[in-house]
Design a protein around this motif. Structure first.
Motif, short mmCIF file in Angstrom:
data_model
loop_
_atom_site.label_atom_id
_atom_site.label_comp_id
_atom_site.label_asym_id
_atom_site.label_seq_id
_atom_site.Cartn_x
_atom_site.Cartn_y
_atom_site.Cartn_z
N GLY A 210 0.79 -1.22 0.00
CA GLY A 210 0.00 0.00 0.00
C GLY A 210 0.82 1.28 0.00
N ARG A 211 2.12 1.15 0.23
CA ARG A 211 2.97 2.33 0.13
C ARG A 211 3.31 2.61 -1.33
NH1 ARG A 211 8.07 0.86 3.52
NH2 ARG A 211 7.60 -1.19 2.62
N TYR A 212 3.95 3.76 -1.55
CA TYR A 212 4.44 4.12 -2.88
C TYR A 212 5.90 4.56 -2.76
CZ TYR A 212 -0.31 4.02 -4.68
OH TYR A 212 -1.57 3.62 -5.07
N ARG A 213 6.66 4.19 -3.76
CA ARG A 213 8.04 4.67 -3.83
C ARG A 213 8.12 5.84 -4.79
NH1 ARG A 213 13.22 1.02 -3.53
NH2 ARG A 213 12.50 1.29 -1.38
N LEU A 214 8.67 6.95 -4.33
CA LEU A 214 8.93 8.11 -5.15
C LEU A 214 10.43 8.20 -5.38
CD1 LEU A 214 6.09 8.69 -3.91
CD2 LEU A 214 6.69 11.12 -3.98
N VAL A 215 10.82 8.35 -6.62
CA VAL A 215 12.23 8.49 -6.99
C VAL A 215 12.35 9.72 -7.87
CG1 VAL A 215 14.22 7.42 -8.08
CG2 VAL A 215 12.54 5.99 -6.90
N GLY A 216 13.29 10.59 -7.57
CA GLY A 216 13.39 11.81 -8.36
C GLY A 216 14.78 12.39 -8.44
N VAL A 217 14.95 13.29 -9.39
CA VAL A 217 16.15 14.11 -9.54
C VAL A 217 15.68 15.52 -9.85
CG1 VAL A 217 17.72 12.29 -10.31
CG2 VAL A 217 16.31 13.48 -11.98
N SER A 218 16.50 16.49 -9.52
CA SER A 218 16.16 17.88 -9.77
C SER A 218 17.45 18.65 -10.02
CB SER A 218 15.38 18.46 -8.58
OG SER A 218 16.03 18.16 -7.35
N PRO A 219 17.37 19.87 -10.51
CA PRO A 219 18.59 20.62 -10.80
C PRO A 219 19.55 20.72 -9.62
CG PRO A 219 16.72 21.69 -11.85
CD PRO A 219 16.16 20.57 -11.01
N ASP A 220 19.03 20.77 -8.38
CA ASP A 220 19.94 20.86 -7.24
C ASP A 220 20.55 19.49 -6.89
OD1 ASP A 220 17.80 19.55 -6.11
OD2 ASP A 220 17.44 21.01 -4.53
N SER A 221 20.17 18.43 -7.67
CA SER A 221 20.79 17.12 -7.48
C SER A 221 22.20 17.08 -8.07
CB SER A 221 19.96 16.03 -8.17
OG SER A 221 18.67 15.93 -7.61
N LEU A 222 22.53 18.04 -8.91
CA LEU A 222 23.82 18.05 -9.60
C LEU A 222 24.87 18.66 -8.69
CD1 LEU A 222 22.60 19.27 -13.12
CD2 LEU A 222 22.50 16.99 -12.10
N THR A 223 25.51 17.80 -7.91
CA THR A 223 26.51 18.24 -6.95
C THR A 223 27.48 17.12 -6.65
OG1 THR A 223 26.84 19.05 -4.68
CG2 THR A 223 24.95 17.61 -5.05
N THR A 224 28.69 17.47 -6.30
CA THR A 224 29.68 16.47 -5.89
C THR A 224 29.72 16.32 -4.37
OG1 THR A 224 31.41 18.16 -5.90
CG2 THR A 224 31.12 16.87 -7.92
N THR A 225 28.94 17.12 -3.67
CA THR A 225 28.86 17.05 -2.21
C THR A 225 27.54 16.42 -1.81
OG1 THR A 225 30.20 19.05 -1.97
CG2 THR A 225 28.90 18.35 -0.06
N ARG A 226 27.61 15.33 -1.09
CA ARG A 226 26.37 14.66 -0.71
C ARG A 226 25.51 15.58 0.15
NH1 ARG A 226 24.71 9.31 -0.59
NH2 ARG A 226 22.97 8.91 0.82
N PRO A 227 24.26 15.81 -0.24
CA PRO A 227 23.38 16.68 0.56
C PRO A 227 23.07 16.06 1.91
CG PRO A 227 22.55 16.38 -1.69
CD PRO A 227 23.63 15.37 -1.49
N GLY A 228 22.51 16.84 2.77
CA GLY A 228 22.14 16.35 4.09
C GLY A 228 20.93 15.43 4.04
N ARG A 229 20.44 15.10 5.21
CA ARG A 229 19.33 14.15 5.33
C ARG A 229 18.08 14.69 4.64
NH1 ARG A 229 15.25 13.43 9.14
NH2 ARG A 229 16.02 15.27 10.27
N LEU A 230 17.43 13.83 3.86
CA LEU A 230 16.19 14.20 3.19
C LEU A 230 15.05 14.24 4.22
CD1 LEU A 230 14.75 14.69 0.42
CD2 LEU A 230 14.28 12.22 0.39
N THR A 231 14.25 15.28 4.18
CA THR A 231 13.11 15.41 5.09
C THR A 231 11.81 15.32 4.29
OG1 THR A 231 12.97 17.81 4.88
CG2 THR A 231 14.47 16.92 6.57
N LEU A 232 10.71 15.06 4.99
CA LEU A 232 9.42 15.00 4.33
C LEU A 232 9.06 16.36 3.72
CD1 LEU A 232 6.85 13.41 3.63
CD2 LEU A 232 5.92 14.10 5.85
N ALA A 233 9.41 17.44 4.41
CA ALA A 233 9.12 18.77 3.89
C ALA A 233 9.85 19.02 2.58
CB ALA A 233 9.50 19.83 4.93
#
Length: 494
Positions: A210-233
């Motif tokens: 019953g869950r759904y998996r969301l997978v995405g990329v966006s312009p701010d995904s283009l980085t060599t530095t791993r971003p911080g923790r993903l939040t629901l917001a």
């Protein structure tokens, strides 16, 4: 007592390998540092070839019962999905099944076959000797050592086994960080939803619970530095930016990011050490192929390792594991990089390229089929060693049917035996099975066109064709079959 094979890593790859080794008559111990199966499911998709692998051991039932059947797949989040319905397989679809459940099913199978799975244990190093390898490990009661015949690293991209063995892992670092989430949606989009535009790309896939998996990329995904923790917001903001709404997302079960670091081990074998799965290849998870390629690594390795350890084949057979699977890893890297390029550029030029490829998939069935065959691993073709080998040599054998019988080829495959098909020689109908060889006589029912001239075929335990005989003369065919059996280290009597 025969020394066991020790497998470092109890994910899907290590567990399938453990089961294959037990089917081949070899003792096996799996050391897995996680005390329990991780409920966060990195992998979700089981591809058609992997379902065939399961079917070749009669293990497909619960996966088919529990997984969502999806008759298509995506390439680089293109709007036009690849149609699997015309693929030449009994399973022209993917299965959506959380990796946690896949691991539960594979672990139960391995345990039932007699494998030992030790959780809360991890490999810390090893020392290799001419006749054995001594594995150093650490468990709940402290450090200890285990002698083994071989050590197989199925311990992921940060593999301790690979690093300790000194096997290189060259490649490129991450320059793109996608994001994923397993959430509940009160207003989910249509099945197979994906979208891509200047503000990013998004796919939404249903899960069996019953869950759904969301997978995405966006312009701010283009980085060599791993971003911080993903939040629901943040997930909600990204989803609204790309899709125009958040689909009523709530109750996140897992929020994560993933990079496109791409690396391939120099060698899949070094002495008594072997690698499989993510320990051998790392890539952007485009198309959901990672777990599948790893299980297929294990399927190639399992019968070979068992055959050498039980004396059915020489040690040199293990070298063919690298020879056959390393090119598959290289092709995996190439395909994932190509998809990454299409998913990580939001320029008008890349959008035009995506539109062109969408049009080709929609209007050119051959192009759709070629991509689908590659993505699903149905097109894997191991190179033949003989220059005059039949074109079918090295291909995966289809699930051939037999006239007057309900049984099909997949049901005849065994981890500890080759399968010899004699479709035009009823005189061998009473030929008994023998160690290392199963003989099946009788005509094929509506064989594929490529099999029309086949008078004999030797199928490996992993379902790939070892030899094809087309000789019309019975004596010539018998001579050719004996040579093929000898080359496969099997009894030469036909």
């Amino acid at each position: 007592m025969e020394q066991p094979v020790i497998i470092s890593g109890g994910g899907p790859v290590g567990l399938w390998l453990a089961a294959e080794l037990r089917r081949g008559g070899v003792d096996v111990i799996v050391l897995e540092q996680r005390r329990a199966i991780d409920r966060r499911s990195k992998a979700l998709t089981i591809h058609p070839r992997t379902i065939e692998v399961l079917a070749s051991r009669g293990a497909q039932g619960p996966f088919l019962d529990e997984g969502l059947h999806i008759p298509s797949g995506h390439f680089a989040m293109l709007d036009e999905r690849l149609d699997f319905r015309g693929l030449a397989t009994p399973f022209p679809y993917t299965l959506a099944l959380p990796q946690a459940r896949t691991e539960e099913l594979l672990q139960a199978q391995a345990l039932e076959l007699g494998a030992r799975v030790l959780r809360g244990h991890r490999v810390t190093g090893f020392t290799e000797y001419p006749e054995r390898i001594v594995v150093r490990a650490e468990g709940p009661d402290g450090p200890y050592e285990l002698p083994a015949a071989h050590l197989v690293g199925c311990d992921g991209a940060r593999s301790t086994v690979r690093t300790t063995a000194g096997i290189g892992f060259p490649g490129t670092p991450s320059t793109v960080y996608g994001w994923l989430a397993d959430v509940y949606l009160d207003s989910p989009p249509r099945a197979g939803f994906s979208t891509f535009g200047p503000l990013g790309g998004l796919m939404v896939a249903p899960m069996p619970d019953g869950r759904y998996r969301l997978v995405g990329v966006s312009p701010d995904s283009l980085t060599t530095t791993r971003p911080g923790r993903l939040t629901l917001a943040e997930l909600r903001d990204k989803t609204i930016a790309v899709a125009g709404e958040d689909f009523g997302m709530r109750d996140p079960q897992w929020l994560s990011r993933f990079g496109n670091a791409t690396r391939l081990a120099d060698r899949y074998r070094r002495g008594r050490v072997l690698l499989a799965g993510d320990a051998a290849h790392q890539h952007f998870p485009a198309g959901g192929v990672g777990m599948n390629v790893g299980i297929q690594d294990a399927h190639n390795l399992g019968w070979k390792l068992a055959a050498t350890l039980t004396g059915r084949a020489p040690d040199s057979l293990l070298d063919t594991y690298h020879d056959e699977r390393h090119p598959i890893g290289a092709r995996l890297a190439e395909h994932s990089r190509a998809q990454t390029a299409l998913m990580s550029s939001f320029t008008p030029e890349n959008l035009a390229l995506r539109a062109l490829l969408n049009d080709m998939i929609a209007r050119r069935p051959a192009f759709n089929e070629d991509l689908a065959q590659s993505l699903t691993a149905l097109a894997v073709h191991y190179p033949a060693t003989a220059p005059d080998a039949h074109p079918l040599t090295g291909t995966r054998a289809p699930d051939l049917a037999f006239t007057g019988s309900d049984s099909k080829l997949f049901s005849l495959l065994r981890a500890d035996a080759h399968l010899l098909l004699l479709p035009h020689d009823a005189g061998h109908a009473s030929a008994p099975d023998r160690p290392g060889l199963v003989v099946r006589t009788g005509p094929l029912s509506r064989p594929p066109a490529a099999w029309a001239d086949v008078r004999a075929a030797l199928i490996r335990p992993d379902g790939h064709v070892a030899w094809i005989g087309t000789e019309e003369d019975g004596a010539d065919l018998a001579t050719a079959a004996q040579k093929a059996l000898t080359a496969s280290a099997l009894p030469p009597t036909v």
